[in-house]
Design an enzyme around this catalytic site. Structure first.
Site, PDB file in Angstrom:
ATOM      1  N   LYS A  25       8.387   0.299   8.443  1.00  0.00           N
ATOM      2  CA  LYS A  25       7.399  -0.333   7.572  1.00  0.00           C
ATOM      3  C   LYS A  25       8.150  -1.248   6.609  1.00  0.00           C
ATOM      4  CE  LYS A  25       3.695   1.012   4.366  1.00  0.00           C
ATOM      5  NZ  LYS A  25       2.992   2.193   3.827  1.00  0.00           N
ATOM      6  N   SER A 106      -1.962   1.773   4.804  1.00  0.00           N
ATOM      7  CA  SER A 106      -0.930   0.759   4.605  1.00  0.00           C
ATOM      8  C   SER A 106       0.157   0.782   5.668  1.00  0.00           C
ATOM      9  CB  SER A 106      -0.311   0.875   3.208  1.00  0.00           C
ATOM     10  OG  SER A 106       0.458   2.044   3.092  1.00  0.00           O
ATOM     11  N   SER A 130      -1.701   6.995   4.152  1.00  0.00           N
ATOM     12  CA  SER A 130      -1.160   5.783   4.764  1.00  0.00           C
ATOM     13  C   SER A 130      -0.345   6.010   6.031  1.00  0.00           C
ATOM     14  CB  SER A 130      -0.308   5.008   3.756  1.00  0.00           C
ATOM     15  OG  SER A 130      -1.119   4.519   2.719  1.00  0.00           O
TER      16      SER A 130
END
Length: 179
Positions: A25, A106, A130
């Site tokens: 990420k 996210s 997330s």
């Protein structure tokens, strides 16, 4: 390819993640040419040339860090009306099974990349859903480790009392069960 070749040249026992290509990420720092942007244009030049401790551990296990995944800008903390999986840097992440559906959370880019078969595993981060939400919505497996078990050093934070990084992966055994 250079990372994989370097691992192959080493004369040592292979690590547990030998040969696995893993995506991160884009709020997790990794040594190399890619910036850590948290999805924000404000951090486009943020190339730190250092590995977050969790990335260093992946490399010790002989994983190949393939690149970064899109995320909800600032991990979706910027507004109550923000869109999951959208950032100014990467645009809108799509659910690979239903392009018009919300990819959720996210870490949407990490889950979508795994679901699309780009990699077998990616690393996401979670404050409140997330990892688990995009994993569920994109049909993969996600785990939020107990806060504090995985170092959060050199990860763009939201909440020091809730944030943690964790894996998002396929369940290869599902194919074995299908007959």
């Amino acid at each position: 390819m250079n990372q994989a070749r370097a691992i192959d040249r080493q004369r040592k026992a292979r690590g547990l993640l030998y040969g696995y290509a893993i995506l991160l990420k884009d709020n997790i720092e990794a040594d190399g040419p890619l910036p850590t942007t948290a999805g924000s244009m404000a951090l486009l030049g943020n190339v730190t040339h250092r590995d977050a401790p969790l990335v260093a551990r992946l490399r010790i296990a002989d994983a190949v860090i393939l690149g970064k995944t899109n995320l909800s800008e600032w991990a979706n903390i910027r507004s109550n009306a923000s869109t999951s999986g959208w950032s100014a840097v990467g645009g809108q992440t799509r659910n690979p099974y239903a392009l018009d559906r919300n990819p959720c959370g996210s870490s949407a880019g990490s889950a979508a990349a795994v679901a699309a078969g780009e990699v077998k595993a990616a690393i996401g981060t979670e404050t409140d859903g997330s990892i688990t939400c995009p994993a569920a919505v994109n049909g993969v497996v996600g785990l939020k480790p107990t806060v504090g078990l995985v170092s959060r050093t050199w990860i763009v934070p939201i909440s020091h009392s809730q944030d943690t990084a964790g894996p998002i992966a396929t369940d290869d055994r599902a194919a074995d069960w299908s007959g």
